[in-house]
Design a protein around this motif. Sequence first.
Motif, mmCIF file in Angstrom:
data_model
loop_
_atom_site.group_PDB
_atom_site.id
_atom_site.type_symbol
_atom_site.label_atom_id
_atom_site.label_comp_id
_atom_site.label_asym_id
_atom_site.label_seq_id
_atom_site.Cartn_x
_atom_site.Cartn_y
_atom_site.Cartn_z
ATOM 1 N N MET A 1 0.808 -1.190 0.000
ATOM 2 C CA MET A 1 0.000 0.000 0.000
ATOM 3 C C MET A 1 0.855 1.259 0.000
ATOM 4 O O MET A 1 0.521 2.222 -0.633
ATOM 5 C CB MET A 1 -0.869 -0.062 1.238
ATOM 6 C CG MET A 1 -2.257 0.454 1.203
ATOM 7 S SD MET A 1 -3.126 0.362 -0.302
ATOM 8 C CE MET A 1 -4.404 1.452 0.091
ATOM 9 N N SER A 2 1.956 1.272 0.703
ATOM 10 C CA SER A 2 2.781 2.482 0.813
ATOM 11 C C SER A 2 4.109 2.332 0.090
ATOM 12 O O SER A 2 5.124 2.840 0.540
ATOM 13 C CB SER A 2 3.042 2.790 2.286
ATOM 14 O OG SER A 2 1.837 3.012 2.966
ATOM 15 N N GLY A 3 4.086 1.642 -1.024
ATOM 16 C CA GLY A 3 5.322 1.374 -1.756
ATOM 17 C C GLY A 3 6.049 2.622 -2.189
ATOM 18 O O GLY A 3 7.279 2.643 -2.235
ATOM 19 N N ALA A 118 -4.153 -8.546 8.437
ATOM 20 C CA ALA A 118 -3.713 -8.515 7.041
ATOM 21 C C ALA A 118 -3.878 -7.116 6.444
ATOM 22 O O ALA A 118 -2.995 -6.630 5.731
ATOM 23 C CB ALA A 118 -4.501 -9.537 6.221
ATOM 24 N N PHE A 119 -4.985 -6.459 6.752
ATOM 25 C CA PHE A 119 -5.188 -5.108 6.242
ATOM 26 C C PHE A 119 -4.174 -4.140 6.841
ATOM 27 O O PHE A 119 -3.623 -3.294 6.154
ATOM 28 C CB PHE A 119 -6.604 -4.617 6.533
ATOM 29 C CG PHE A 119 -7.665 -5.263 5.691
ATOM 30 C CD1 PHE A 119 -7.490 -5.477 4.330
ATOM 31 C CD2 PHE A 119 -8.861 -5.662 6.253
ATOM 32 C CE1 PHE A 119 -8.465 -6.060 3.550
ATOM 33 C CE2 PHE A 119 -9.853 -6.254 5.477
ATOM 34 C CZ PHE A 119 -9.654 -6.453 4.132
ATOM 35 N N LYS A 120 -3.936 -4.263 8.138
ATOM 36 C CA LYS A 120 -3.031 -3.334 8.811
ATOM 37 C C LYS A 120 -1.574 -3.528 8.384
ATOM 38 O O LYS A 120 -0.808 -2.571 8.332
ATOM 39 C CB LYS A 120 -3.137 -3.468 10.335
ATOM 40 C CG LYS A 120 -4.493 -3.077 10.877
ATOM 41 C CD LYS A 120 -4.810 -1.650 10.566
ATOM 42 C CE LYS A 120 -6.153 -1.263 11.146
ATOM 43 N NZ LYS A 120 -6.644 -0.013 10.630
ATOM 44 N N VAL A 121 -1.193 -4.755 8.098
ATOM 45 C CA VAL A 121 0.194 -5.027 7.726
ATOM 46 C C VAL A 121 0.482 -4.634 6.273
ATOM 47 O O VAL A 121 1.638 -4.524 5.878
ATOM 48 C CB VAL A 121 0.566 -6.511 8.003
ATOM 49 C CG1 VAL A 121 0.031 -7.435 6.923
ATOM 50 C CG2 VAL A 121 2.062 -6.679 8.173
ATOM 51 N N SER A 122 -0.567 -4.378 5.483
ATOM 52 C CA SER A 122 -0.352 -4.042 4.074
ATOM 53 C C SER A 122 0.482 -2.774 3.901
ATOM 54 O O SER A 122 1.297 -2.685 2.990
ATOM 55 C CB SER A 122 -1.679 -3.919 3.336
ATOM 56 O OG SER A 122 -2.399 -2.790 3.771
ATOM 57 N N SER A 123 0.305 -1.801 4.773
ATOM 58 C CA SER A 123 1.047 -0.550 4.642
ATOM 59 C C SER A 123 2.546 -0.739 4.900
ATOM 60 O O SER A 123 3.359 -0.370 4.056
ATOM 61 C CB SER A 123 0.450 0.503 5.568
ATOM 62 O OG SER A 123 0.987 1.758 5.276
ATOM 63 N N PRO A 124 2.950 -1.326 6.031
ATOM 64 C CA PRO A 124 4.394 -1.528 6.217
ATOM 65 C C PRO A 124 4.986 -2.519 5.211
ATOM 66 O O PRO A 124 6.140 -2.369 4.798
ATOM 67 C CB PRO A 124 4.539 -2.033 7.647
ATOM 68 C CG PRO A 124 3.181 -2.352 8.126
ATOM 69 C CD PRO A 124 2.202 -1.660 7.248
#
Length: 159
Positions: A1-3, A118-124
Motif C-alpha cells: 500500500m505504501s510502496g 492482514a489489512f493493517k500489515v499491508s502498509s508496512p
Amino acid sequence: MSGDNGVVSSCSEEIKRDLKLSDAEYGLFGSLPGTGRIIGSLIFMFVLQIFENRKYITLACLAVNGGMFFIYSVTSMKYILYVVRFTIGVVRIYPHIFNDMWVNQFGIQSLKTLMITAFKVSSPLGQTFGYTVGSIIPEGRYAIGFAIIGISIFSFGAM
C-alpha cells in the motif's frame, strides 16, 4: 500500500537531484501523501454516507492509486508530482477507513483478527516492498520503481 514511501526514501538523493528540489521542496514532496490522507478522511466520511456500493469506491481508489504511479513514472514536472503525491494520499486513506468497517460487518467471526491484521500489515509491507524495489533498480531509474509499484497495485485490484 505504501510502496511509494519506500521508493521515495531509498532514492531521495536522486529524486532531489533530478527534480531540482531544495530541502524544503523535498520536505513538501514527502509530506503531501500525509496531507492527502487527512483531506481524504474528510472526503470519504461523506462518500461512505452517500454511496451504497463500496466495491466501486474501492476499485476506483485502487485504479486512481495505480494510475498515479504510472504518472509518477513518466513525468519529471515537480508540480504534477506534487499533485500525484497528494492524490495518492487521498485515495490511500479509503482502505484504511473502510477495511475495518467491512471486516466488522461482513467478516467471518473466527477470521476477523486475521483479516484486520492482514489489512493493517499491508502498509508496512508495501513500504518494505518499495524500499526493496528502490534498492535494486539502477541508479537514476527510480521511475521504474514507481511503475513496478503501480503494476502491483493494478494486479492486486484485479484479484
